[in-house]
Design a protein around this motif. Structure first.
Motif, PDB file in Angstrom:
ATOM      1  N   ARG A  37       0.858  -1.178   0.000  1.00  0.00           N
ATOM      2  CA  ARG A  37       0.000   0.000   0.000  1.00  0.00           C
ATOM      3  C   ARG A  37       0.897   1.231   0.000  1.00  0.00           C
ATOM      4  NH1 ARG A  37      -5.864  -0.682   0.701  1.00  0.00           N
ATOM      5  NH2 ARG A  37      -6.042  -2.900   1.036  1.00  0.00           N
ATOM      6  N   PHE A  38       0.542   2.215  -0.806  1.00  0.00           N
ATOM      7  CA  PHE A  38       1.250   3.492  -0.845  1.00  0.00           C
ATOM      8  C   PHE A  38       2.749   3.316  -1.117  1.00  0.00           C
ATOM      9  CE2 PHE A  38      -2.076   3.547   2.476  1.00  0.00           C
ATOM     10  CZ  PHE A  38      -3.039   4.255   1.777  1.00  0.00           C
ATOM     11  N   GLY A  39       3.098   2.309  -1.888  1.00  0.00           N
ATOM     12  CA  GLY A  39       4.489   2.067  -2.240  1.00  0.00           C
ATOM     13  C   GLY A  39       5.305   1.416  -1.151  1.00  0.00           C
ATOM     14  N   ALA A  40       4.664   0.905  -0.113  1.00  0.00           N
ATOM     15  CA  ALA A  40       5.383   0.259   0.990  1.00  0.00           C
ATOM     16  C   ALA A  40       4.671  -1.035   1.372  1.00  0.00           C
ATOM     17  CB  ALA A  40       5.447   1.188   2.195  1.00  0.00           C
ATOM     18  N   LYS A  41       5.434  -1.975   1.888  1.00  0.00           N
ATOM     19  CA  LYS A  41       4.860  -3.229   2.381  1.00  0.00           C
ATOM     20  C   LYS A  41       4.203  -2.975   3.735  1.00  0.00           C
ATOM     21  CE  LYS A  41       6.317  -6.164  -0.761  1.00  0.00           C
ATOM     22  NZ  LYS A  41       5.478  -7.054  -1.506  1.00  0.00           N
ATOM     23  N   MET A  42       2.985  -3.509   3.888  1.00  0.00           N
ATOM     24  CA  MET A  42       2.247  -3.332   5.119  1.00  0.00           C
ATOM     25  C   MET A  42       1.659  -4.663   5.563  1.00  0.00           C
ATOM     26  SD  MET A  42       0.330   0.281   4.530  1.00  0.00           S
ATOM     27  CE  MET A  42       0.257   0.701   6.251  1.00  0.00           C
ATOM     28  N   TYR A  73      -0.887  -1.943   9.062  1.00  0.00           N
ATOM     29  CA  TYR A  73       0.225  -1.361   9.816  1.00  0.00           C
ATOM     30  C   TYR A  73       1.509  -1.520   9.022  1.00  0.00           C
ATOM     31  CZ  TYR A  73      -2.995  -1.495  13.754  1.00  0.00           C
ATOM     32  OH  TYR A  73      -4.066  -1.314  14.565  1.00  0.00           O
ATOM     33  N   GLY A  74       2.376  -0.530   9.143  1.00  0.00           N
ATOM     34  CA  GLY A  74       3.703  -0.605   8.534  1.00  0.00           C
ATOM     35  C   GLY A  74       4.598  -1.530   9.327  1.00  0.00           C
TER      36      GLY A  74
END
Length: 130
Positions: A37-42, A73-74
């Motif tokens: 999500r949003f370019g990051a793994k969550m 969550y990040g």
């Protein structure tokens, strides 16, 4: 005549049953998987919403899933992840049930004990033995 059969493959949604602790302050039990999500793994965890099924005499209380609440969550926010099974997740997410009052079963004899001579009568003369 030739018939064709289509094999339907089960969808692998890659969820795992887990208990996830966030910063050591929040705890969620549900099905978990990694998503981008949003370019990051969550970490996405779906927590079941349970309701009690109608109570039947002589059977334990059962629960049904009515929906899911999702949390994302990040990676740095995750304190710990404990893999578990579906029974544990459902037990953790059950709503609190207050203790019920004990209701005594009915008496074995409907009438007065003195009137029920057949229970107490074990002599030949018909006199009850007290």
């Amino acid at each position: 005549m030739e018939t064709e059969t289509e094999t339907v493959q089960p969808i692998d949604d890659s969820f795992e049953w887990a208990i996830v602790e966030i910063f050591g302050h929040r705890k969620h039990a549900g099905r978990m998987r990694e998503e981008e999500r949003f370019g990051a793994k969550m970490c996405r965890i779906d927590v079941p919403t349970l309701v009690s099924d109608p109570i039947e005499e002589g059977k334990p209380t059962s629960w049904s899933v009515t929906g899911w609440v999702s949390h994302c969550y990040g990676g740095p926010a995750i304190f710990s992840i404990t893999l578990t099974d579906v029974e544990t997740v459902m037990r953790i997410n059950r709503p609190y049930q207050s203790a019920s009052r004990y209701i005594a079963p009915p008496d074995r004899y409907d009438g007065d004990a003195a009137e029920d001579v057949s229970v107490l009568d074990d002599t030949d003369d018909g006199e009850p033995r007290w």
